[in-house]
Design a protein around this motif. Structure first.
Motif, PDB file in Angstrom:
ATOM      1  N   LEU A 113       0.827  -1.213   0.000  1.00  0.00           N
ATOM      2  CA  LEU A 113       0.000   0.000   0.000  1.00  0.00           C
ATOM      3  C   LEU A 113       0.857   1.257   0.000  1.00  0.00           C
ATOM      4  O   LEU A 113       0.527   2.246  -0.657  1.00  0.00           O
ATOM      5  N   GLN A 114       1.962   1.227   0.728  1.00  0.00           N
ATOM      6  CA  GLN A 114       2.849   2.389   0.731  1.00  0.00           C
ATOM      7  C   GLN A 114       3.480   2.588  -0.640  1.00  0.00           C
ATOM      8  O   GLN A 114       3.620   3.728  -1.098  1.00  0.00           O
ATOM      9  N   LYS A 115       3.831   1.500  -1.292  1.00  0.00           N
ATOM     10  CA  LYS A 115       4.373   1.608  -2.650  1.00  0.00           C
ATOM     11  C   LYS A 115       3.320   2.208  -3.585  1.00  0.00           C
ATOM     12  O   LYS A 115       3.623   3.069  -4.411  1.00  0.00           O
ATOM     13  N   ASN A 116       2.093   1.768  -3.448  1.00  0.00           N
ATOM     14  CA  ASN A 116       0.990   2.298  -4.248  1.00  0.00           C
ATOM     15  C   ASN A 116       0.819   3.792  -3.986  1.00  0.00           C
ATOM     16  O   ASN A 116       0.691   4.591  -4.921  1.00  0.00           O
ATOM     17  N   MET A 117       0.840   4.181  -2.709  1.00  0.00           N
ATOM     18  CA  MET A 117       0.690   5.583  -2.344  1.00  0.00           C
ATOM     19  C   MET A 117       1.819   6.419  -2.953  1.00  0.00           C
ATOM     20  O   MET A 117       1.589   7.487  -3.520  1.00  0.00           O
ATOM     21  N   LEU A 118       3.039   5.919  -2.861  1.00  0.00           N
ATOM     22  CA  LEU A 118       4.183   6.650  -3.407  1.00  0.00           C
ATOM     23  C   LEU A 118       4.108   6.758  -4.924  1.00  0.00           C
ATOM     24  O   LEU A 118       4.534   7.748  -5.500  1.00  0.00           O
ATOM     25  N   ARG A 119       3.570   5.742  -5.567  1.00  0.00           N
ATOM     26  CA  ARG A 119       3.400   5.804  -7.023  1.00  0.00           C
ATOM     27  C   ARG A 119       2.480   6.963  -7.417  1.00  0.00           C
ATOM     28  O   ARG A 119       2.743   7.670  -8.387  1.00  0.00           O
ATOM     29  N   HIS A 120       1.426   7.150  -6.645  1.00  0.00           N
ATOM     30  CA  HIS A 120       0.509   8.258  -6.937  1.00  0.00           C
ATOM     31  C   HIS A 120       1.175   9.601  -6.670  1.00  0.00           C
ATOM     32  O   HIS A 120       1.007  10.545  -7.447  1.00  0.00           O
ATOM     33  N   LEU A 121       1.940   9.698  -5.601  1.00  0.00           N
ATOM     34  CA  LEU A 121       2.663  10.943  -5.311  1.00  0.00           C
ATOM     35  C   LEU A 121       3.693  11.224  -6.406  1.00  0.00           C
ATOM     36  O   LEU A 121       3.804  12.345  -6.898  1.00  0.00           O
ATOM     37  N   GLU A 122       4.422  10.200  -6.791  1.00  0.00           N
ATOM     38  CA  GLU A 122       5.423  10.356  -7.856  1.00  0.00           C
ATOM     39  C   GLU A 122       4.739  10.793  -9.151  1.00  0.00           C
ATOM     40  O   GLU A 122       5.237  11.656  -9.870  1.00  0.00           O
ATOM     41  N   ARG A 123       3.586  10.229  -9.429  1.00  0.00           N
ATOM     42  CA  ARG A 123       2.856  10.588 -10.659  1.00  0.00           C
ATOM     43  C   ARG A 123       2.422  12.057 -10.612  1.00  0.00           C
ATOM     44  O   ARG A 123       2.500  12.769 -11.620  1.00  0.00           O
ATOM     45  N   LEU A 124       1.975  12.495  -9.441  1.00  0.00           N
ATOM     46  CA  LEU A 124       1.582  13.904  -9.295  1.00  0.00           C
ATOM     47  C   LEU A 124       2.763  14.831  -9.562  1.00  0.00           C
ATOM     48  O   LEU A 124       2.639  15.815 -10.295  1.00  0.00           O
ATOM     49  N   ILE A 125       3.909  14.517  -8.967  1.00  0.00           N
ATOM     50  CA  ILE A 125       5.077  15.381  -9.138  1.00  0.00           C
ATOM     51  C   ILE A 125       5.584  15.320 -10.574  1.00  0.00           C
ATOM     52  O   ILE A 125       5.984  16.332 -11.147  1.00  0.00           O
ATOM     53  N   PHE A 126       5.542  14.137 -11.181  1.00  0.00           N
ATOM     54  CA  PHE A 126       5.953  14.023 -12.578  1.00  0.00           C
ATOM     55  C   PHE A 126       5.034  14.851 -13.472  1.00  0.00           C
ATOM     56  O   PHE A 126       5.498  15.611 -14.325  1.00  0.00           O
ATOM     57  N   ASP A 127       3.710  14.710 -13.275  1.00  0.00           N
ATOM     58  CA  ASP A 127       2.764  15.502 -14.072  1.00  0.00           C
ATOM     59  C   ASP A 127       2.990  16.990 -13.862  1.00  0.00           C
ATOM     60  O   ASP A 127       2.901  17.776 -14.803  1.00  0.00           O
ATOM     61  N   LEU A 128       3.288  17.374 -12.640  1.00  0.00           N
ATOM     62  CA  LEU A 128       3.556  18.773 -12.320  1.00  0.00           C
ATOM     63  C   LEU A 128       4.731  19.305 -13.126  1.00  0.00           C
ATOM     64  O   LEU A 128       4.688  20.405 -13.662  1.00  0.00           O
ATOM     65  N   SER A 129       5.780  18.500 -13.226  1.00  0.00           N
ATOM     66  CA  SER A 129       6.998  18.983 -13.882  1.00  0.00           C
ATOM     67  C   SER A 129       7.036  18.705 -15.382  1.00  0.00           C
ATOM     68  O   SER A 129       7.696  19.436 -16.117  1.00  0.00           O
ATOM     69  N   ALA A 130       6.338  17.685 -15.856  1.00  0.00           N
ATOM     70  CA  ALA A 130       6.543  17.246 -17.239  1.00  0.00           C
ATOM     71  C   ALA A 130       5.380  17.520 -18.178  1.00  0.00           C
ATOM     72  O   ALA A 130       5.563  17.492 -19.390  1.00  0.00           O
ATOM     73  N   THR A 131       4.206  17.784 -17.658  1.00  0.00           N
ATOM     74  CA  THR A 131       3.066  17.901 -18.553  1.00  0.00           C
ATOM     75  C   THR A 131       2.494  19.315 -18.555  1.00  0.00           C
ATOM     76  O   THR A 131       2.679  20.071 -17.612  1.00  0.00           O
ATOM     77  N   GLN A 132       1.776  19.612 -19.606  1.00  0.00           N
ATOM     78  CA  GLN A 132       1.190  20.945 -19.695  1.00  0.00           C
ATOM     79  C   GLN A 132      -0.182  20.993 -19.022  1.00  0.00           C
ATOM     80  O   GLN A 132      -0.493  21.943 -18.314  1.00  0.00           O
ATOM     81  N   TYR A 133      -0.995  19.959 -19.215  1.00  0.00           N
ATOM     82  CA  TYR A 133      -2.361  19.981 -18.698  1.00  0.00           C
ATOM     83  C   TYR A 133      -2.676  18.856 -17.717  1.00  0.00           C
ATOM     84  O   TYR A 133      -3.623  18.970 -16.949  1.00  0.00           O
ATOM     85  N   ALA A 134      -1.924  17.772 -17.751  1.00  0.00           N
ATOM     86  CA  ALA A 134      -2.286  16.580 -16.981  1.00  0.00           C
ATOM     87  C   ALA A 134      -2.274  16.803 -15.477  1.00  0.00           C
ATOM     88  O   ALA A 134      -3.051  16.181 -14.760  1.00  0.00           O
ATOM     89  N   PHE A 135      -1.420  17.677 -14.979  1.00  0.00           N
ATOM     90  CA  PHE A 135      -1.360  17.869 -13.527  1.00  0.00           C
ATOM     91  C   PHE A 135      -2.710  18.340 -12.996  1.00  0.00           C
ATOM     92  O   PHE A 135      -3.289  17.704 -12.113  1.00  0.00           O
ATOM     93  N   GLU A 136      -3.227  19.426 -13.506  1.00  0.00           N
ATOM     94  CA  GLU A 136      -4.508  19.934 -13.037  1.00  0.00           C
ATOM     95  C   GLU A 136      -5.649  18.983 -13.406  1.00  0.00           C
ATOM     96  O   GLU A 136      -6.549  18.744 -12.608  1.00  0.00           O
ATOM     97  N   ARG A 137      -5.592  18.439 -14.611  1.00  0.00           N
ATOM     98  CA  ARG A 137      -6.656  17.552 -15.081  1.00  0.00           C
ATOM     99  C   ARG A 137      -6.753  16.287 -14.232  1.00  0.00           C
ATOM    100  O   ARG A 137      -7.853  15.858 -13.877  1.00  0.00           O
ATOM    101  N   ASP A 138      -5.610  15.679 -13.903  1.00  0.00           N
ATOM    102  CA  ASP A 138      -5.601  14.386 -13.221  1.00  0.00           C
ATOM    103  C   ASP A 138      -5.344  14.475 -11.719  1.00  0.00           C
ATOM    104  O   ASP A 138      -5.305  13.458 -11.040  1.00  0.00           O
ATOM    105  N   PHE A 139      -5.159  15.688 -11.209  1.00  0.00           N
ATOM    106  CA  PHE A 139      -4.807  15.816  -9.793  1.00  0.00           C
ATOM    107  C   PHE A 139      -5.818  15.125  -8.890  1.00  0.00           C
ATOM    108  O   PHE A 139      -5.440  14.339  -8.016  1.00  0.00           O
ATOM    109  N   ASP A 140      -7.100  15.396  -9.081  1.00  0.00           N
ATOM    110  CA  ASP A 140      -8.118  14.836  -8.195  1.00  0.00           C
ATOM    111  C   ASP A 140      -8.123  13.302  -8.225  1.00  0.00           C
ATOM    112  O   ASP A 140      -8.293  12.657  -7.194  1.00  0.00           O
ATOM    113  N   LYS A 141      -7.911  12.731  -9.400  1.00  0.00           N
ATOM    114  CA  LYS A 141      -7.879  11.268  -9.510  1.00  0.00           C
ATOM    115  C   LYS A 141      -6.683  10.703  -8.743  1.00  0.00           C
ATOM    116  O   LYS A 141      -6.831   9.786  -7.932  1.00  0.00           O
ATOM    117  N   HIS A 142      -5.491  11.251  -8.978  1.00  0.00           N
ATOM    118  CA  HIS A 142      -4.301  10.773  -8.274  1.00  0.00           C
ATOM    119  C   HIS A 142      -4.416  11.022  -6.770  1.00  0.00           C
ATOM    120  O   HIS A 142      -4.021  10.187  -5.960  1.00  0.00           O
TER     121      HIS A 142
END
Length: 189
Positions: A113-142
């Motif tokens: 579960l902790q690995k799963n949680m960290l995957r979502h956090l990592e995805r949020l930070i990656f989207d924040l730094s690498a994508t133009q729209y995905a961070f805001e679009r997918d934030f609530d889901k992650h």
């Protein structure tokens, strides 16, 4: 390392992250750098200079780092240094009771579960730094998935999960035995 090594993360930001002393400090610096680059705000003014919603994103993600990463990193370090039963303090001259308690409570279920949680956090930070729209679009889901993992960890149903695995194992042994018997009866073995 995946986040800061991506082509979307500025090299100067990567260097600042790598200069941090601890892994937790590296995570915190990565978060600051990613917000600073995305919202074009000086690092020293994060989060105060961010727009309200962005500051709320930052605050939530920072809380995850503060509340979940530090104990997880300390537990990982204890295990990496062979402290599987009893954890010591940083100087290794006395027992760290809080860390030992966490070690004794740790199960495979918690780690998954902790690995799963960290995957979502990592995805949020990656989207924040690498994508133009995905961070805001997918934030609530992650964020919902991250919070769900935290809730499951807090509820601690590890014993129920272990019982489920044991029942599956016994059922699988029964299937193997029946299949073997059928092959024998059919003369295939």
């Amino acid at each position: 390392m995946t986040i800061i090594s991506s082509r979307y993360f500025p090299e100067s930001s990567e260097q600042r992250v790598m200069q941090e002393r601890t892994v937790l400090d590296m995570w915190n610096q990565t978060l600051v750098e990613a917000f600073a680059v995305r919202y074009k705000v000086p690092r020293r003014r994060i989060p105060s200079a961010l727009p309200y919603t962005s500051a709320a994103y930052f605050s939530g993600m920072k809380t995850v780092l503060d509340d979940w990463m530090e104990p997880l990193i300390n537990t990982r370090n204890s295990l990496a240094h062979g402290q599987w039963i009893v954890a010591f303090n940083e100087q290794r001259n006395s027992v760290n009771r809080d860390r030992t308690k966490r070690l004794n409570a740790l199960t495979l279920w918690h780690l998954r579960l902790q690995k799963n949680m960290l995957r979502h956090l990592e995805r949020l930070i990656f989207d924040l730094s690498a994508t133009q729209y995905a961070f805001e679009r997918d934030f609530d889901k992650h964020w919902a998935n991250l919070k769900a993992a935290q809730m499951r960890i807090s509820m601690d149903r590890s014993q129920e999960w272990e019982m489920l695995l044991q029942r599956r194992h016994q059922r699988g042994k029964g299937h193997i035995k029946r299949n073997y018997r059928q092959l024998l009866d059919a003369g295939l073995i």
